[in-house]
Design an enzyme around this catalytic site. Sequence first.
Site, PDB file in Angstrom:
ATOM      1  N   HIS A  50      -5.889 -21.832   9.876  1.00 54.68           N
ATOM      2  CA  HIS A  50      -7.263 -22.182   9.498  1.00 54.68           C
ATOM      3  C   HIS A  50      -7.952 -21.030   8.768  1.00 54.68           C
ATOM      4  O   HIS A  50      -8.550 -21.221   7.707  1.00 54.68           O
ATOM      5  CB  HIS A  50      -8.084 -22.596  10.718  1.00 54.68           C
ATOM      6  N   CYS A  82      -7.521 -27.885   6.017  1.00 53.81           N
ATOM      7  CA  CYS A  82      -6.293 -27.235   6.502  1.00 53.81           C
ATOM      8  C   CYS A  82      -5.586 -28.148   7.497  1.00 53.81           C
ATOM      9  O   CYS A  82      -6.168 -29.091   8.039  1.00 53.81           O
ATOM     10  CB  CYS A  82      -6.609 -25.878   7.138  1.00 53.81           C
ATOM     11  N   ASP A  88       0.858  -1.176   0.000  1.00 56.58           N
ATOM     12  CA  ASP A  88       0.000   0.000   0.000  1.00 56.58           C
ATOM     13  C   ASP A  88       0.900   1.234   0.000  1.00 56.58           C
ATOM     14  O   ASP A  88       2.125   1.128   0.024  1.00 56.58           O
ATOM     15  CB  ASP A  88      -0.977  -0.039   1.170  1.00 56.58           C
ATOM     16  N   SER A  89       0.278   2.398  -0.026  1.00 61.30           N
ATOM     17  CA  SER A  89       1.066   3.627  -0.207  1.00 61.30           C
ATOM     18  C   SER A  89       1.460   4.259   1.112  1.00 61.30           C
ATOM     19  O   SER A  89       2.225   5.210   1.134  1.00 61.30           O
ATOM     20  CB  SER A  89       0.242   4.635  -0.997  1.00 61.30           C
ATOM     21  N   GLY A  90       0.919   3.761   2.219  1.00 56.13           N
ATOM     22  CA  GLY A  90       1.157   4.403   3.505  1.00 56.13           C
ATOM     23  C   GLY A  90       0.100   5.436   3.840  1.00 56.13           C
ATOM     24  O   GLY A  90       0.006   5.886   4.981  1.00 56.13           O
ATOM     25  N   GLY A  91      -0.693   5.825   2.833  1.00 53.81           N
ATOM     26  CA  GLY A  91      -1.691   6.869   3.052  1.00 53.81           C
ATOM     27  C   GLY A  91      -2.704   6.498   4.122  1.00 53.81           C
ATOM     28  O   GLY A  91      -2.957   7.273   5.050  1.00 53.81           O
ATOM     29  N   ASP A 112      -7.785  -7.647  -0.039  1.00 55.00           N
ATOM     30  CA  ASP A 112      -6.916  -7.812   1.126  1.00 55.00           C
ATOM     31  C   ASP A 112      -7.732  -7.442   2.340  1.00 55.00           C
ATOM     32  O   ASP A 112      -8.648  -6.608   2.255  1.00 55.00           O
ATOM     33  CB  ASP A 112      -5.685  -6.904   1.064  1.00 55.00           C
ATOM     34  N   GLY A 147     -11.336   3.763  -0.010  1.00 56.27           N
ATOM     35  CA  GLY A 147     -12.295   4.542   0.778  1.00 56.27           C
ATOM     36  C   GLY A 147     -13.537   3.771   1.158  1.00 56.27           C
ATOM     37  O   GLY A 147     -14.558   4.378   1.494  1.00 56.27           O
ATOM     38  N   ASP A 194      -2.644   8.303  -1.822  1.00 57.21           N
ATOM     39  CA  ASP A 194      -3.926   9.001  -1.922  1.00 57.21           C
ATOM     40  C   ASP A 194      -4.454   9.311  -0.529  1.00 57.21           C
ATOM     41  O   ASP A 194      -3.916   8.830   0.469  1.00 57.21           O
ATOM     42  CB  ASP A 194      -4.943   8.144  -2.681  1.00 57.21           C
ATOM     43  N   GLN A 225     -11.340   7.087  -5.587  1.00 60.82           N
ATOM     44  CA  GLN A 225     -11.943   7.631  -4.373  1.00 60.82           C
ATOM     45  C   GLN A 225     -13.248   8.345  -4.759  1.00 60.82           C
ATOM     46  O   GLN A 225     -13.741   8.173  -5.871  1.00 60.82           O
ATOM     47  CB  GLN A 225     -10.970   8.589  -3.673  1.00 60.82           C
ATOM     48  N   CYS A 242      -7.212 -28.324  11.057  1.00 59.59           N
ATOM     49  CA  CYS A 242      -8.374 -29.221  11.175  1.00 59.59           C
ATOM     50  C   CYS A 242      -7.968 -30.688  11.028  1.00 59.59           C
ATOM     51  O   CYS A 242      -8.643 -31.575  11.557  1.00 59.59           O
ATOM     52  CB  CYS A 242      -9.444 -28.840  10.159  1.00 59.59           C
ATOM     53  N   CYS A 260     -13.102 -29.163   6.486  1.00 61.79           N
ATOM     54  CA  CYS A 260     -11.973 -28.299   6.114  1.00 61.79           C
ATOM     55  C   CYS A 260     -10.713 -29.136   5.908  1.00 61.79           C
ATOM     56  O   CYS A 260     -10.482 -30.107   6.629  1.00 61.79           O
ATOM     57  CB  CYS A 260     -11.753 -27.263   7.217  1.00 61.79           C
TER      58      CYS A 260
END
Lengths: 406, 406
Positions: B368, B339, B90-93, B299, B249, B144, B222, B342, B337
Amino acid sequence: MLTFERVADDGAARRGRLHCRHGVFETPMFMPVGTYGAVKGMSPAALRDVGARIILGNTFHLWLRPGTDVIARFGGLHRFIGWNGPILTDSGGYQVFSLTAMRRITEDGVRFASPINGDRLLLTPEESMRIQSVLDSDIAMVFDECTPYQTGDRLTTEREAAESMRLSLRWAHRSRSAFDAAQAAKGSRADSESSAGPETEADSGSRADATSRTNALFGIVQGGMHESLRDESLTSLTEIGFDGYAIGGLSVGEPKAEMQRIVAHCAPRLPADRPRYLMGVGTPEDIVTAIGNGIDLFDCVMPTRHARNGWLFTRHGDLKIRNARYRDDRRPIDAGCHCSTCAHFSRAYLHHLSRIGEMLGAHLATVHNLHYYLSLVEDARAAIDGRRFEHWRAAILSDRASGLPD
Amino acid sequence: MLTFERVADDGAARRGRLHCRHGVFETPMFMPVGTYGAVKGMSPAALRDVGARIILGNTFHLWLRPGTDVIARFGGLHRFIGWNGPILTDSGGYQVFSLTAMRRITEDGVRFASPINGDRLLLTPEESMRIQSVLDSDIAMVFDECTPYQTGDRLTTEREAAESMRLSLRWAHRSRSAFDAAQAAKGSRADSESSAGPETEADSGSRADATSRTNALFGIVQGGMHESLRDESLTSLTEIGFDGYAIGGLSVGEPKAEMQRIVAHCAPRLPADRPRYLMGVGTPEDIVTAIGNGIDLFDCVMPTRHARNGWLFTRHGDLKIRNARYRDDRRPIDAGCHCSTCAHFSRAYLHHLSRIGEMLGAHLATVHNLHYYLSLVEDARAAIDGRRFEHWRAAILSDRASGLPD
């Protein structure tokens, strides 16, 4: 009952093979400590990967949380935690006696207030054996009093150490009786219990063994810093008869020379055909020295606890990863180490993770430190097999003292 | 620059394949969040095992700790953390704007006090591109302003949202220019940098790519909750031209219906031949719904953060493992599941680990939850490939609402 094979000797150092209900492993061996049914930050698979073959569980902690009713539902600690290899449990005595302000010792046992919720509790040899029977550890320990080295500033007197040791002997008798009764009762229930496994696939392979063999019980030699008391303890314990013998009451604040004196005295006097376990010890140097005295088994929180504090063990001494000098150091902890942490990560990354308190850092450091300890005993075994233990021991101590190369 | 292959469509839902400098992955895809260069409690190998193919790093956090000088020594974030697959930063914004009391926004950028040591810092589009260039992420994001949904009790007005969006557009221009300049400079230095790898064996395989291709930059739409502002942002960003487009946003405190309205409006208007990324979203239901709108990338900290708090995702809804009802429950989290948690561990054991605050519990829960999220997008991909997405989506939402069987 457990079988101990003698494989080779080199001086007083011994190579052995211990057959437990849940598997066989080579000795000398180090046992990682899984206080609450988990070696902190390590899955059973991760433990296998670093070379662990037997782990230690704390009876006292597991008694309080999750409680024996929960573990009984799983048919024992192995299935509860998903570790299929051997488990040794301590008796809970050491933890109870650590609650100095909150406990009262009587002939019967120890009364104390639960540090979790303040409940009044009583731990006796019989209760310790009951709990360890529910945990179903491959190796149980007798309930004993760990004689303190000092109380406040005052050293424990010989008379106090003698009284403490003799109380432990009476408790060792009661532990033996209660353990045997619990094993006999369990044997008669074994068929009905064989359907009580977990619903996961954790360890179906161990079921056949579970009905055909029983667990082992180790005695613990006490007697403080006094050879004559240690001899009395040792003789009386061997008269009772145990599957293995531990040296307790060390690494409790005494000077290093005192510990070495007692280990050097006791180890060769322990029955040669039974495994010998030095409880709660210690540094790599302590372990290498004690192997030279004929000790077969070790446990210690040092590699795991130190890892979480950024203290890493290497062949050339110890490395404190939080030190600013490692901030941009692209080298692994130890270029000669074969652990997965050293294969994939730099000192700078581990420094970063430790500084931000990220649990991945604690995990990667634990992997390294346990791998170091387990490689150390593996190397000791190879040295004994090759009849070059004394040379190896001297080289290890010298390398450890040399300090890390820049 | 990144290549986006369109593989299949089913209604508005899209199947794609994204070729990044450090590897190729299928879309729709979920990206686990590794704030400080580690997805909490997960090694790169563990991330691979749960199906992660691209992870997100936080520019703001990594800028402060360990700092770009350290990461530059490793030639980028991949080698520093030992993850050889694609990384998006990400940009840090977003993080800077979260410091509401401590920051001041100007045309130039954002001035703020470091939450680590109080240092006065300035983050600008140019500085964000410089940092992301050092991190050398496969996908960088423009700097941004993440327009807030409300400030205190007061909703952001349309005029405020418009001003914020237009500031972000001017910063998007500056980001594009600064990013291109950094990439060009890096290209000319590539030969000399190719010897700057770590001394571990981490990722020698990626070196060839590093000199032959450049990184990608995504724009961020945005405009708050206003379709007309979103359209203006989107049109202007596509005029600048980016390798992919994100919707920002959202998931900032607005009602769920507002979020869905804006996603449904924006997604089909984003360039069809470029990947579409919905930032910071969200629940399994949010993701499934947004895939139906044509989103390709997601994300969210939810699976990892919730795992550490004992909140586990399943096909049949969510399970709070600390609840007393799981104290002696021998079943896995979800019997269906696949994983490793499990496969090997019971609810009772995870309950115990969570109650005692053991980090192994956080790790196993994270395994999990990430497996759940990554299986969810994998199943979505299969449904789109099979032209049965709408049926699958309805079944998922219905199963999730049904609740866990007793």
